[in-house]
Design a protein around this motif. Structure first.
Motif, short mmCIF file in Angstrom:
data_model
loop_
_atom_site.label_atom_id
_atom_site.label_comp_id
_atom_site.label_asym_id
_atom_site.label_seq_id
_atom_site.Cartn_x
_atom_site.Cartn_y
_atom_site.Cartn_z
N PHE A 48 0.80 -1.22 0.00
CA PHE A 48 0.00 0.00 0.00
C PHE A 48 0.84 1.28 0.00
CE2 PHE A 48 -3.20 -2.69 2.55
CZ PHE A 48 -3.80 -3.16 1.39
N ASN A 49 1.99 1.25 0.68
CA ASN A 49 2.77 2.48 0.86
C ASN A 49 4.08 2.48 0.05
OD1 ASN A 49 0.86 3.22 2.83
ND2 ASN A 49 2.05 2.25 4.46
N THR A 50 4.91 1.45 0.24
CA THR A 50 6.25 1.47 -0.33
C THR A 50 6.23 1.31 -1.84
OG1 THR A 50 6.97 0.37 1.72
CG2 THR A 50 8.58 0.58 -0.04
N THR A 51 5.43 0.40 -2.35
CA THR A 51 5.41 0.15 -3.79
C THR A 51 4.24 0.82 -4.49
OG1 THR A 51 4.09 -1.88 -3.60
CG2 THR A 51 6.47 -2.10 -3.41
N ASP A 52 3.16 1.07 -3.76
CA ASP A 52 1.99 1.72 -4.34
C ASP A 52 1.49 0.97 -5.57
OD1 ASP A 52 -0.02 3.60 -4.57
OD2 ASP A 52 1.20 5.05 -5.66
N ALA B 39 8.25 -6.76 -7.12
CA ALA B 39 8.70 -7.97 -6.44
C ALA B 39 9.05 -7.60 -5.00
CB ALA B 39 9.90 -8.58 -7.14
N ILE B 40 8.57 -8.40 -4.06
CA ILE B 40 8.73 -8.11 -2.63
C ILE B 40 9.43 -9.27 -1.95
CG2 ILE B 40 7.49 -7.67 -0.48
CD1 ILE B 40 5.25 -6.41 -2.20
N GLU B 41 10.56 -8.99 -1.32
CA GLU B 41 11.33 -10.02 -0.62
C GLU B 41 10.97 -10.00 0.86
OE1 GLU B 41 14.58 -12.08 1.47
OE2 GLU B 41 13.79 -10.06 1.80
N GLY C 296 10.52 -2.31 -13.50
CA GLY C 296 9.95 -2.89 -12.28
C GLY C 296 10.71 -2.47 -11.02
N THR C 297 10.07 -2.69 -9.88
CA THR C 297 10.65 -2.29 -8.59
C THR C 297 10.76 -3.49 -7.66
OG1 THR C 297 9.70 -0.07 -8.77
CG2 THR C 297 10.39 -0.79 -6.58
N GLY D 160 7.14 -1.39 6.34
CA GLY D 160 6.07 -1.06 5.40
C GLY D 160 5.87 0.42 5.19
N SER D 161 6.93 1.22 5.42
CA SER D 161 6.84 2.69 5.24
C SER D 161 5.59 3.24 5.95
CB SER D 161 6.81 3.05 3.75
OG SER D 161 7.88 2.46 3.06
N ASN D 162 5.36 2.76 7.17
CA ASN D 162 4.07 3.00 7.81
C ASN D 162 3.90 4.39 8.39
OD1 ASN D 162 4.36 3.10 10.98
ND2 ASN D 162 5.82 1.55 10.26
#
Length: 361
Positions: free
Chosen positions: A173-177, A252-254, A273-274, A306-308
């Motif tokens: 929701f925040n970091t990759t949008d 892609a999320i590790e 891509g990110t 999560g860049s919260n």
């Protein structure tokens, strides 16, 4: 109160009697109800990440406010709260620019020379870990390390929001949008990875691909929204993901914390891509992009917690659960008492478990 204490790394935690001091002006005393067992704690227990000892780990918690300091305005006695390790001051550069998760202002901790928040009965101090020290019957924290939630929310589920869900869902929701219809690949299906899979579904992602070597975890990922799953140890897994997505994924999320999984996260990207790294890799490890990957517009970033903006994000995640969008029940693998904390860490070391939860009372 009873608490699980690290006296020496690579040794079992010991249940000990610990005393909390009274809440200072901006502090909150919380009766702990539930704490998730996160791999981040294991890194400190096993000595991969340094921390002053003795210390009480635990940072993914929910409970009920027992007492507040004189100047606390954000919560009150009786409130049900979720804690978050990213305590924030509210006035530094990071906070005023909306990046509260990066705040490291010492004002959220007790000043040097002041009475410690935690100590043994003989007066010796106990180090507080990650602003919380949640493997204890009580937590004494800064008011900007917790947020009140709806009292109808089950606290054993709410505890997971304090780290795994805030980190995994926040990455989406925040970091990759993530934009609806984009492709997402999640590497690692522990608590954080499963939360990212679930969030990608909520965000309207197109293909949601989950990679994990454990078949049972891949099955859970499918239940939470993964459209495709692969064995992360498969010889041709990267090629299969690229073929499936006709050139690679948008995001892609590790969520493991290993150099190999971080590299796979980069390798499955399409042009532009990110890759977002969430896992705590060994401190001597690096991951990067080649010159050609940079020329193709690929990006690599971290995604701490999560860049919260947790005072806003956590109540929203509670609402997602209550509306049936966020499935926390499936992520929880086992509930156990504090006396079994070392069993929970043993399960983490095996790598087969999703999320164990320590419950009190």
């Amino acid at each position: 109160m009873k608490a699980a204490v690290i006296f020496e790394t690579k040794k079992p935690l010991e249940i000990a009697d610990v005393v909390t001091s009274k809440p200072a002006a901006h502090e909150v005393l919380i009766r702990t109800v539930a704490v998730g067992v996160c791999r981040s704690d294991l890194h400190f227990v096993d000595g991969a990440y340094p921390h002053p000892l003795p210390a009480i780990p635990g940072h993914e918690a929910a409970g009920v406010v027992e007492a507040v300091g004189d100047e606390v305005r954000t919560v009150k006695v009786g409130d049900h709260v979720v804690t978050c390790l990213s305590a924030f001051c509210g006035h530094c550069e990071f906070c005023v620019t909306g990046r509260m998760f990066l705040c490291v202002d010492p004002g959220t901790k007790r000043a040097k020379g002041a009475e410690p928040r935690l100590k043994f009965a003989n007066g010796d101090p106990v180090n507080q870990m990650l602003n919380l020290s949640a493997y204890a019957e009580m937590m004494l924290v800064h008011e900007h390390a917790c947020v009140a939630i709806d009292r109808d929310m089950p606290l054993d589920r709410a505890a997971l929001i304090g780290c795994a869900v805030t980190t995994g869902a926040g990455a989406v929701f925040n970091t990759t949008d993530v934009t609806p219809g984009e492709t997402v690949c999640v590497v690692g299906c522990g608590g954080i990875g499963l939360a990212a899979v679930n969030a990608a579904k909520i965000a309207g992602a197109g293909k949601i691909i989950a990679l994990d070597p454990v078949p049972e975890k891949r099955a859970i990922a499918e239940k939470l929204g993964a459209t495709h799953t692969y064995d992360a140890m498969g010889e041709n897994v990267v090629a299969e993901v690229i073929e499936l997505t006709k050139g690679g994924v948008h995001h892609a999320i590790e969520a493991v914390g290993r150099a190999q999984s971080a590299q796979a996260t980069v390798d499955v990207l399409r042009r532009g891509g990110t890759a977002t790294i969430l896992g705590m890799m060994p401190l001597d490890q690096k991951v990067g992009l080649s010159a050609m990957e940079l020329l193709s517009g690929k990006r690599l970033q971290g995604g701490i917690m999560g860049s919260n903006r947790f005072p806003v994000d956590i109540p929203r995640l509670v609402d997602f659960y209550q509306r049936g969008l966020l499935d926390l029940d499936t992520i929880i693998g086992e509930r156990m008492g504090l006396e079994r904390i070392n069993d929970a860490f043993d399960e983490l070391r095996k790598g087969d478990a999703t999320r164990s939860v320590i419950t009190f009372g």
